[in-house]
Design a protein around this motif. Structure first.
Motif, mmCIF file in Angstrom:
data_model
loop_
_atom_site.group_PDB
_atom_site.id
_atom_site.type_symbol
_atom_site.label_atom_id
_atom_site.label_comp_id
_atom_site.label_asym_id
_atom_site.label_seq_id
_atom_site.Cartn_x
_atom_site.Cartn_y
_atom_site.Cartn_z
ATOM 1 N N ALA A 117 0.824 -1.203 0.000
ATOM 2 C CA ALA A 117 0.000 0.000 0.000
ATOM 3 C C ALA A 117 0.862 1.258 0.000
ATOM 4 O O ALA A 117 0.578 2.237 -0.692
ATOM 5 N N GLN A 118 1.972 1.198 0.804
ATOM 6 C CA GLN A 118 2.857 2.359 0.838
ATOM 7 C C GLN A 118 3.525 2.572 -0.514
ATOM 8 O O GLN A 118 3.718 3.699 -0.965
ATOM 9 N N LEU A 119 3.902 1.462 -1.146
ATOM 10 C CA LEU A 119 4.530 1.551 -2.463
ATOM 11 C C LEU A 119 3.581 2.201 -3.467
ATOM 12 O O LEU A 119 3.947 3.123 -4.210
ATOM 13 N N ASN A 120 2.358 1.691 -3.540
ATOM 14 C CA ASN A 120 1.396 2.256 -4.498
ATOM 15 C C ASN A 120 1.102 3.720 -4.208
ATOM 16 O O ASN A 120 0.939 4.544 -5.117
ATOM 17 N N ARG A 121 1.055 4.046 -2.903
ATOM 18 C CA ARG A 121 0.783 5.434 -2.536
ATOM 19 C C ARG A 121 1.945 6.334 -2.962
ATOM 20 O O ARG A 121 1.747 7.464 -3.433
ATOM 21 N N ALA A 122 3.164 5.843 -2.808
ATOM 22 C CA ALA A 122 4.330 6.624 -3.205
ATOM 23 C C ALA A 122 4.372 6.829 -4.712
ATOM 24 O O ALA A 122 4.669 7.926 -5.216
ATOM 25 N N VAL A 123 4.040 5.758 -5.456
ATOM 26 C CA VAL A 123 4.018 5.875 -6.923
ATOM 27 C C VAL A 123 2.936 6.866 -7.359
ATOM 28 O O VAL A 123 3.136 7.684 -8.259
ATOM 29 N N SER A 124 1.787 6.785 -6.707
ATOM 30 C CA SER A 124 0.699 7.705 -7.037
ATOM 31 C C SER A 124 1.094 9.155 -6.795
ATOM 32 O O SER A 124 0.802 10.050 -7.591
ATOM 33 N N ARG A 125 1.839 9.366 -5.668
ATOM 34 C CA ARG A 125 2.268 10.726 -5.351
ATOM 35 C C ARG A 125 3.286 11.231 -6.376
ATOM 36 O O ARG A 125 3.248 12.387 -6.793
ATOM 37 N N LEU A 126 4.187 10.346 -6.799
ATOM 38 C CA LEU A 126 5.173 10.723 -7.817
ATOM 39 C C LEU A 126 4.500 11.089 -9.131
ATOM 40 O O LEU A 126 4.882 12.052 -9.816
ATOM 41 N N LEU A 127 3.482 10.320 -9.510
ATOM 42 C CA LEU A 127 2.779 10.614 -10.765
ATOM 43 C C LEU A 127 2.074 11.972 -10.684
ATOM 44 O O LEU A 127 2.107 12.763 -11.632
ATOM 45 N N GLU A 156 2.886 14.501 -8.871
ATOM 46 C CA GLU A 156 3.822 15.616 -8.758
ATOM 47 C C GLU A 156 4.588 15.881 -10.040
ATOM 48 O O GLU A 156 4.963 17.019 -10.327
ATOM 49 N N HIS A 157 4.820 14.823 -10.829
ATOM 50 C CA HIS A 157 5.734 14.963 -11.978
ATOM 51 C C HIS A 157 5.072 14.765 -13.333
ATOM 52 O O HIS A 157 5.717 14.987 -14.359
ATOM 53 N N MET A 158 3.806 14.380 -13.363
ATOM 54 C CA MET A 158 3.131 14.170 -14.648
ATOM 55 C C MET A 158 1.972 15.170 -14.762
ATOM 56 O O MET A 158 0.969 15.069 -14.061
ATOM 57 N N SER A 159 2.141 16.173 -15.616
ATOM 58 C CA SER A 159 1.074 17.156 -15.829
ATOM 59 C C SER A 159 0.084 16.621 -16.871
ATOM 60 O O SER A 159 0.243 15.504 -17.375
ATOM 61 N N GLN A 160 -0.910 17.404 -17.183
ATOM 62 C CA GLN A 160 -1.877 16.969 -18.204
ATOM 63 C C GLN A 160 -1.186 16.837 -19.556
ATOM 64 O O GLN A 160 -0.376 17.678 -19.945
ATOM 65 N N ILE A 161 -1.543 15.774 -20.252
ATOM 66 C CA ILE A 161 -0.937 15.497 -21.556
ATOM 67 C C ILE A 161 -2.029 15.061 -22.538
ATOM 68 O O ILE A 161 -3.096 14.590 -22.145
ATOM 69 N N TRP A 162 -1.742 15.250 -23.828
ATOM 70 C CA TRP A 162 -2.622 14.743 -24.881
ATOM 71 C C TRP A 162 -2.135 13.356 -25.282
ATOM 72 O O TRP A 162 -0.935 13.142 -25.511
ATOM 73 N N VAL A 163 -3.053 12.424 -25.355
ATOM 74 C CA VAL A 163 -2.723 11.036 -25.726
ATOM 75 C C VAL A 163 -3.634 10.625 -26.869
ATOM 76 O O VAL A 163 -4.855 10.834 -26.817
ATOM 77 N N LYS A 164 -3.073 10.024 -27.898
ATOM 78 C CA LYS A 164 -3.837 9.602 -29.066
ATOM 79 C C LYS A 164 -3.938 8.093 -29.096
ATOM 80 O O LYS A 164 -2.958 7.377 -28.845
ATOM 81 N N GLY A 165 -5.123 7.581 -29.399
ATOM 82 C CA GLY A 165 -5.302 6.142 -29.482
ATOM 83 C C GLY A 165 -6.711 5.777 -29.929
ATOM 84 O O GLY A 165 -7.517 6.633 -30.298
#
Length: 464
Positions: free
Chosen positions: A14-24, A26-35
């Motif tokens: 749970a701590q791992l997933n929470r840490a990954v979620s926090r990193l995402l 903090e470091h991943m802004s809104q982006i355009w994705v095509k598919g």
């Protein structure tokens, strides 16, 4: 030699997933994705869940109900899209996903940005301002339609006009409505309608489609040309959710081609109702004016005094003045007589031993008495002049009141229903002497009576 290392930090899942979620976050802004959309599901809550994939990978996506409700097209499997999303982690399962904020069909990004740029530019120039837009004529006799001859929109417009207002003449100015040559063709058709001066307004219509299908109506040159025309333009391009530059620059925007036809036309029932209401207001206005004229005439008649009565009033006033004058003169004479006697007595008391020439005093008294009528002569002349002036004023008053009475009679005659009938109107009665105001009041075969300006007619209804 021995090796030593710092032991790694121990974390729960749970701590791992929470840490990954926090990193995402903090470091991943809104982006355009095509598919391409696959595994699409819309829950009862309105939230949309799907997989966005390409040839090499896939990612899970969620679009919440509030965002999905603003789409003007339906999400479905196999649809190529471009999404604006935020990368998030669903911690209970350890799955990362994208949370979608906006969706546009693939290939529309550049067109949409161009649309917004043109819209903002023309808006700042004032081409969309309501002050420059022309008002539609209240009664349209001839309407022009600019569209493709094979378009379903043309059929929809003609059907609506035939149903609502078959009295409107329709002139079609054919034009391309899609493709690179469409803007030039649309301007040429609009120019023909402008130069021929044969229509009261123009409908610019086309059925729905994608942004590429409707792109001709986003042409900047076409928008400027539309704004320069003197003819009122009603745009009915696409469906209710479709908006083009032509919609914003047109004088009136309709959500659909059929709605454009309904805006520019009034049904037969609406015109009949309008005419009936106007006739009712006219009839009520005539009755009101007649009533007011009658009231004014009554008030004037009550205020009007006959010349004979006015002369009698002046005669009474003259008699009163003569009586008052006689009383005043009588009192003045008595006062003078009293003063004279008082002076004589005073003189006798002052000269008791002197012989007074009583004869002179007597003569003086006689002269005073005989002079009284001479003093009254000016008053008598004034009385005669007053009497003459009174008679002259009575004659002038009689002429004036007769003239006012004639004017009132002429005004009343102007509002006489008989006078209105003599100008070509008529009144229709049934056999019960009720006035017929609407065709629904009679039936086939019913006998009617028509009152004209000169005479009456007995008729029978052959058809309602």
């Amino acid at each position: 030699m021995s090796n030593s290392s710092t032991p790694a930090e121990m974390m729960t899942v749970a701590q791992l997933n929470r840490a990954v979620s926090r990193l995402l976050n903090e470091h991943m802004s809104q982006i355009w994705v095509k598919g391409e959309i696959s595994n699409f599901v819309q829950a009862a809550s309105g939230h949309c869940y799907f997989t966005l994939k390409d040839d090499d990978a896939q990612v899970k996506a969620v679009m919440f109900r509030a965002k999905a409700a603003g789409l003007n097209f339906r999400l479905q499997n196999g649809l190529a899209v471009e999404v604006l999303a935020t990368v998030t982690m669903y911690e209970p399962r350890g799955d990362y996903q994208i949370q979608v904020e906006q969706v546009r069909q693939s290939g529309q990004g550049n067109l949409h940005e161009t649309f917004l740029r043109i819209k903002d530019k023309l808006s700042k120039e004032g081409l969309f301002d309501s002050k420059r837009k022309k008002r539609l004529p209240s009664f349209v006799q001839t309407i022009g339609i600019v569209t493709s001859l094979g378009a379903a929109a043309l059929h929809d417009v003609l059907t609506a006009l035939k149903r609502r207002a078959p009295y409107i003449k329709v002139i079609v100015y054919p034009s391309l409505v899609q493709g690179k040559e469409a803007p030039q063709a649309l301007m040429k058709a609009l120019e023909q309608a402008e130069l021929r001066h044969e229509v009261d307004a123009v409908l610019l219509v086309r059925g729905g489609g994608s942004i590429e299908d409707l792109w001709a109506f986003n042409d900047e040159t076409l928008a400027r040309f539309m704004a320069s025309l003197s003819l009122p333009i009603i745009s009915g391009v696409g469906h209710e959710t479709d908006f083009t530059i032509a919609d914003f620059v047109a004088d009136v925007r309709a959500p659909t081609p059929t709605a454009a036809a309904e805006i520019v036309s009034s049904s037969k029932e609406e015109w009949i109702n309008t005419i009936q209401q106007s006739m009712q207001r006219l009839s009520q206005g005539i009755v009101h004016h007649m009533q007011m004229a009658t009231m004014r005439l009554d008030r004037a008649s009550n205020q009007l005094i006959s010349p004979t009565q006015r002369l009698q009033q002046y005669g009474q006033k003259r008699d009163y003045l003569v009586k008052s004058l006689n009383q005043a003169m009588q009192k003045t004479w008595q006062d003078k007589k009293y003063l004279l006697n008082h002076e004589i007595r005073a003189l006798q008391q002052l000269l008791p031993n002197t012989r007074i020439q009583m004869q002179e005093v007597t003569n003086l008294t006689h002269r005073l008495r005989t002079s009284a009528p001479k003093q009254l002569q000016p008053l008598h002349q004034n009385l005669v002049q007053f009497n003459n002036k009174l008679q002259k004023l009575g004659s002038q008053l009689l002429v004036s009141k007769q003239s006012q009475l004639s004017a009132k009679v002429e005004t009343l005659q102007a509002y006489n229903p008989k006078a209105i009938l003599k100008r070509g109107y008529s009144i229709t009665y049934n056999m019960q002497s009720d006035i017929i105001k609407q065709s629904q009041q009679v039936v086939t075969g019913e006998k009617l009576r028509i009152e004209l300006g000169n005479g009456k007619l007995n008729v029978m209804v052959l058809d309602e």
